[in-house]
Design a protein around this motif. Sequence first.
Motif, PDB file in Angstrom:
ATOM      1  N   ASP A 133      46.406  44.005  36.250  1.00 13.56           N
ATOM      2  CA  ASP A 133      46.125  43.878  37.688  1.00 13.56           C
ATOM      3  C   ASP A 133      44.624  43.752  37.954  1.00 13.56           C
ATOM      4  N   ARG A 134      44.320  43.233  39.135  1.00 11.31           N
ATOM      5  CA  ARG A 134      42.939  43.071  39.600  1.00 11.31           C
ATOM      6  C   ARG A 134      42.745  43.985  40.803  1.00 11.31           C
TER       7      ARG A 134
ATOM      8  N   GLY B  57      42.998  43.731  32.652  1.00 15.26           N
ATOM      9  CA  GLY B  57      42.834  43.754  34.095  1.00 15.26           C
ATOM     10  C   GLY B  57      41.383  43.579  34.506  1.00 15.26           C
ATOM     11  N   ALA B  58      41.173  43.499  35.811  1.00 14.48           N
ATOM     12  CA  ALA B  58      39.822  43.371  36.356  1.00 14.48           C
ATOM     13  C   ALA B  58      39.576  44.490  37.350  1.00 14.48           C
TER      14      ALA B  58
ATOM     15  N   SER C 118      42.751  37.173  45.842  1.00 18.47           N
ATOM     16  CA  SER C 118      42.402  37.256  44.421  1.00 18.47           C
ATOM     17  C   SER C 118      42.674  38.618  43.797  1.00 18.47           C
ATOM     18  N   LEU C 119      43.040  39.615  44.608  1.00 16.32           N
ATOM     19  CA  LEU C 119      43.242  40.970  44.088  1.00 16.32           C
ATOM     20  C   LEU C 119      44.688  41.425  44.260  1.00 16.32           C
ATOM     21  N   ASP C 120      45.061  42.409  43.445  1.00 20.32           N
ATOM     22  CA  ASP C 120      46.367  43.045  43.576  1.00 20.32           C
ATOM     23  C   ASP C 120      46.293  44.325  44.394  1.00 20.32           C
TER      24      ASP C 120
END
Length: 199
Positions: free
Chosen positions: A43-44, A67-68, A107-109
């Motif tokens: 996940d980000r 992940g980021a 762009s994120l989770d």
Amino acid sequence: MSDDHTRVQEFFTTRAADWDRRFPDDGPAYAAAVTELGLREGDRVLDAGCGTGRALPPLRAAVGASGAVVGADLTPAMLAAAVRAGRHRDGRLLLADVAALPLRSGSLDAVFGAGLISHLPQPEANLRELARVVRPGGTLALFHPIGRAALAARHGRQITADDLRAEANLRPLLAGSGWRLTSYVDEDTRYLALAVREA
């Protein structure tokens, strides 16, 4: 820079050097809140208003090497304290305002915000910006390692009816910003509101 931003930077700049020493026992509460965010490997996630980066290690552990993790904060002194603590190894640090994040839409989770909401100059617009960078179905955690009553007592104040963190105020604020409140806990030992990004 707006007066609100200047006040936030001044407040946190003077406290950055000893912030972690003032709150040495918060680590387990951060880790527990990150667990409830429901992150998965790969996940980000953004730590919005990351301060000294105390959430970055549990966020990195949750998303793994694939992940980021990004930590964004408005105050250079807080980011410098995060680097001194070695937390920059757990995520990329950005000097950024949550009102205008340098991130792509969707762009994120997930977003994690510890102690964030009380420092937002335009809460609805700022929460809408957080929603912009999260994919539909992604999550938001608004967290504090102590509850509203304990925090007010720490500062010698009483809780007021207009407290944005109160469920009755937070639910419509989130709804107007693209989020749906799914869980709310306000106890002496923690505050945690979880929300899902609406489609």
